[in-house]
Motif scaffolding. Structure first.
Motif, PDB file in Angstrom:
ATOM      1  N   UNK A  27       0.941  -1.036  -0.047  1.00 39.54           N
ATOM      2  CA  UNK A  27       0.001   0.028   0.033  1.00 39.54           C
ATOM      3  C   UNK A  27       0.969   1.390  -0.155  1.00 39.54           C
ATOM      4  N   UNK A  28       0.487   1.999  -0.999  1.00 39.04           N
ATOM      5  CA  UNK A  28       1.278   3.520  -0.867  1.00 39.04           C
ATOM      6  C   UNK A  28       0.715   4.594  -0.241  1.00 39.04           C
ATOM      7  N   UNK A  29       1.032   5.461   0.564  1.00 41.30           N
ATOM      8  CA  UNK A  29       0.437   6.500   1.222  1.00 41.30           C
ATOM      9  C   UNK A  29       1.171   7.835   1.101  1.00 41.30           C
ATOM     10  N   UNK A  30       0.781   8.815   0.255  1.00 43.48           N
ATOM     11  CA  UNK A  30       1.677   9.803   0.200  1.00 43.48           C
ATOM     12  C   UNK A  30       1.294  10.600   1.741  1.00 43.48           C
ATOM     13  N   UNK A  31       2.570  11.162   2.047  1.00 41.80           N
ATOM     14  CA  UNK A  31       2.677  11.953   3.303  1.00 41.80           C
ATOM     15  C   UNK A  31       2.252  13.508   2.683  1.00 41.80           C
ATOM     16  N   UNK A  32       3.357  13.932   2.151  1.00 35.28           N
ATOM     17  CA  UNK A  32       3.114  15.374   1.376  1.00 35.28           C
ATOM     18  C   UNK A  32       4.437  15.463   0.233  1.00 35.28           C
ATOM     19  N   UNK A  48       8.678  14.556  12.010  1.00 35.82           N
ATOM     20  CA  UNK A  48       8.598  14.249  13.422  1.00 35.82           C
ATOM     21  C   UNK A  48       7.286  14.390  13.830  1.00 35.82           C
ATOM     22  N   UNK A  49       6.629  15.276  13.387  1.00 42.18           N
ATOM     23  CA  UNK A  49       5.149  15.541  13.978  1.00 42.18           C
ATOM     24  C   UNK A  49       4.224  14.410  13.193  1.00 42.18           C
ATOM     25  N   UNK A  50       4.510  14.114  12.151  1.00 41.27           N
ATOM     26  CA  UNK A  50       3.252  13.304  11.230  1.00 41.27           C
ATOM     27  C   UNK A  50       3.776  11.868  11.322  1.00 41.27           C
ATOM     28  N   UNK A  51       4.725  11.385  11.006  1.00 43.90           N
ATOM     29  CA  UNK A  51       4.819  10.133  10.700  1.00 43.90           C
ATOM     30  C   UNK A  51       4.743   9.093  11.838  1.00 43.90           C
ATOM     31  N   UNK A  52       4.771   9.484  13.223  1.00 46.24           N
ATOM     32  CA  UNK A  52       4.541   8.532  14.373  1.00 46.24           C
ATOM     33  C   UNK A  52       2.976   8.150  14.328  1.00 46.24           C
ATOM     34  N   UNK A  93      15.470  12.933  13.744  1.00 47.83           N
ATOM     35  CA  UNK A  93      14.513  13.558  14.777  1.00 47.83           C
ATOM     36  C   UNK A  93      13.134  12.616  14.804  1.00 47.83           C
ATOM     37  N   UNK A  94      12.614  12.004  13.636  1.00 47.15           N
ATOM     38  CA  UNK A  94      11.485  11.281  13.660  1.00 47.15           C
ATOM     39  C   UNK A  94      11.874   9.759  14.361  1.00 47.15           C
ATOM     40  N   UNK A  95      12.962   9.457  13.594  1.00 46.27           N
ATOM     41  CA  UNK A  95      13.594   8.037  13.990  1.00 46.27           C
ATOM     42  C   UNK A  95      13.894   7.867  15.544  1.00 46.27           C
TER      43      UNK A  95
ATOM     44  N   UNK B  11       0.897  19.952   5.897  1.00 48.94           N
ATOM     45  CA  UNK B  11       1.230  18.449   6.016  1.00 48.94           C
ATOM     46  C   UNK B  11       0.066  17.849   6.894  1.00 48.94           C
ATOM     47  N   UNK B  12      -0.809  18.467   7.482  1.00 45.73           N
ATOM     48  CA  UNK B  12      -1.780  17.889   8.197  1.00 45.73           C
ATOM     49  C   UNK B  12      -2.479  16.932   7.688  1.00 45.73           C
ATOM     50  N   UNK B  13      -2.983  16.811   6.688  1.00 45.89           N
ATOM     51  CA  UNK B  13      -3.912  15.449   5.988  1.00 45.89           C
ATOM     52  C   UNK B  13      -3.024  14.421   6.265  1.00 45.89           C
ATOM     53  N   UNK B  14      -1.714  14.347   6.218  1.00 48.70           N
ATOM     54  CA  UNK B  14      -1.038  13.181   6.474  1.00 48.70           C
ATOM     55  C   UNK B  14      -1.082  12.728   7.883  1.00 48.70           C
ATOM     56  N   UNK B  15      -1.240  13.674   8.949  1.00 43.75           N
ATOM     57  CA  UNK B  15      -1.521  12.999  10.140  1.00 43.75           C
ATOM     58  C   UNK B  15      -2.736  12.256  10.291  1.00 43.75           C
ATOM     59  N   UNK B  16      -3.876  12.865   9.594  1.00 46.39           N
ATOM     60  CA  UNK B  16      -5.149  12.050   9.468  1.00 46.39           C
ATOM     61  C   UNK B  16      -5.220  10.775   8.808  1.00 46.39           C
TER      62      UNK B  16
END
Lengths: 254, 254, 254
Positions: A27-32, A48-52, A93-95, B11-16
């Motif tokens: 499955x592929x999901x675009x972050x941004x 760091x804000x989004x991937x966790x 930072x996210x890792x 980038x907020x849609x990615x958190x959702x």
């Protein structure tokens, strides 16, 4: 699952999607793909804000101003997450947030069809191949070697003297909200009080809409830091602030 | 299937997406995250235009200028579709278009990790949880209560006196096409005739390309209303019109 | 798999996603919806660059300035790929790149709910229906007829006299990189030399970052042609060049 992040806008992300879909049915999901151009600090912050919030995934991250030079390719394993991208510190930072003791590998000897688009030619194939290994095992990838030293991105810390905090604009978001490096727990006043921000008195409120439309405000953003904004407007404009500008916050004691 | 709509850009849609993918394996399809900022009318219009083309889905819709205040969370069931978002009326026109007798629930008592990003902290978890209930049953969600009164967004109607129609710009699309509230059936002239729009004579044509590039025109858009456009240009510029501006259309009788 | 490409920005791509998802459970992957507006050359170029990286797919391509006129609907079969879109030549270069002897069908007699949005009303249903036929067989679609003559888009060729090459800007990418029609193999100098481009001396380098930030450069892009860029800046600005502008390159002999 493979997530994709870059500063490519269009159409280059599509070539990466094609390469990935050719090598894996993940499955592929675009972050941004709209990260600020070649801005490693902003990229590191937003990742760091989004991937966790994602379930375990292989995260393909390409913000790569040094593409085509001898910068290495980095692969990280942090908990059940994996990261693949240039070794420029953006993914650190996210890792670290997921696992402070995350492990790192590098690939320094690789061929690429181009010297300008390693997202397509190096990183996407590697992310797909990693996803296809059992348990997403970086050491199973050819020529990937464990490393001790990697590039890193760090965020400046705010300092405090009594009722004055000296901080900095970490990044600006797409709403024009000014995100500082001042953590919520450093703010003594309660919502409803006022703060003095760079000599301007500003209401400190829980919600943007707690003040009239067009009014500047300070709040705690979803990142947990002090944020300067305007209800239904742009904080960057009202406060005349950009990334890396200095912020001086003083508590108003009554 | 869960669809995602917001005015968040990046980038907020990615958190959702991450929150959703962590709680459900439902297929995720982005509608758009580029709705005009905090504009409930435009959001309501575009949702009504687009969402009915989807198969039954849980539609997560976050245009939420009042995030963090005491505005409620709304859940609607309209036919086999479900809608989750702030109770600000944005989802009402599309729910009504699918089922005029749609039913509504609200959640007024909830915790959120932030007061600025309920898309991540409240709406996405709720949409995922709703998708995981049998038959997507809103009443199975904790603390969700049926309600009679909800916020609503309504569109102004055009009025007609003889050969003159007084209408309004409902919204503007990303091509710069000016979309009015004047339904096709109110336009007596046939394609090939001319209309007088705000004192300017304009060809009324079936296709943008029926006039030379750069020429203003009136047509019936895919939404079924009168639309003011420029072939390969921007109608907003040529007609000097923005959302909510008045439109006066007169039929030219020969 | 169905890929989606258009110049629609938002929200119209979502209506196509909805129509597709209503008719097929095929995987949907967006290529981009940010192609330059109604620009058949740019669309043809980027499709040829990007789509060959995908596994076999039905490619829905809608750049359609003549929507609503009598332009035909085209369906191509090139290897295991299929293409569906308006017959305006945009899909020809990529189809030819995949299979120089690709075959073409047309649909000239069709009904559409609108005259302004055939992406939703004609092309998306056709792409979904094609995906549902056994072996993606265009001739199985009602009213689709084989054709010999189709519209086509061609790219201008560069010409060479001794050490001077006369070329043209093919397209500009979203980084502001200027992509010319001069193939790498026409450039005699090696990386590290300089070129004279429109009377300006420019370093010819392997990587953007081989020069200082802000410095203009020439390189070979991921498309295999000469590209004019600025390290961490915009080549369009530094070179004052736009699509279709002339380029004169001279080799500097020492």
């Amino acid at each position: 699952m493979i997530t994709l992040t870059s500063d490519f806008r269009w159409p280059y992300p599509a070539a990466m999607r094609g390469v990935l879909a050719s090598r894996t049915s993940a499955r592929l999901i675009d972050v941004t793909h709209r990260l600020p151009r070649q801005d490693v600090r902003a990229a590191a912050f937003w990742l760091r804000e989004v991937l966790p919030y994602f379930p375990p995934a292989v995260h393909l991250v390409v913000v790569d101003p040094s593409v085509g030079t001898d910068r290495a390719v980095a692969v990280f394993a942090a908990g059940d997450h994996r990261f693949v991208g240039p070794d420029n510190g953006v993914m650190v930072p996210v890792a670290r947030a997921i696992d402070p003791g995350f492990t790192a590998w590098e690939l320094t000897d690789y061929d690429a069809a181009s010297s300008t688009f390693h997202g397509r030619d190096v990183f996407a194939p590697l992310a797909a191949d990693l996803h296809e290994t059992k348990d997403w095992t970086p050491s199973a990838l050819a020529d990937v070697e464990p490393v001790d030293a990697i590039e890193t991105v760090t965020f400046p810390s705010a300092t405090r003297e009594g009722d004055v905090i000296l901080g900095e604009v970490l990044v600006v978001d797409s709403f024009g909200n000014v995100i500082t490096n001042i953590p919520a727990q450093e703010i003594d006043p309660a919502f409803g009080d006022t703060l003095t921000v760079n000599d301007e008195s500003v209401p400190f409120v829980r919600a943007y809409d707690a003040v009239a439309p067009g009014t500047p405000l300070a709040t705690i953003g979803s990142h947990g830091n002090l944020e300067l904004a305007v209800n239904r407007g742009r904080g960057t404009q009202a406060f005349d602030l950009s990334q890396a500008d200095a912020i001086r916050v003083q508590f108003d004691r009554s």
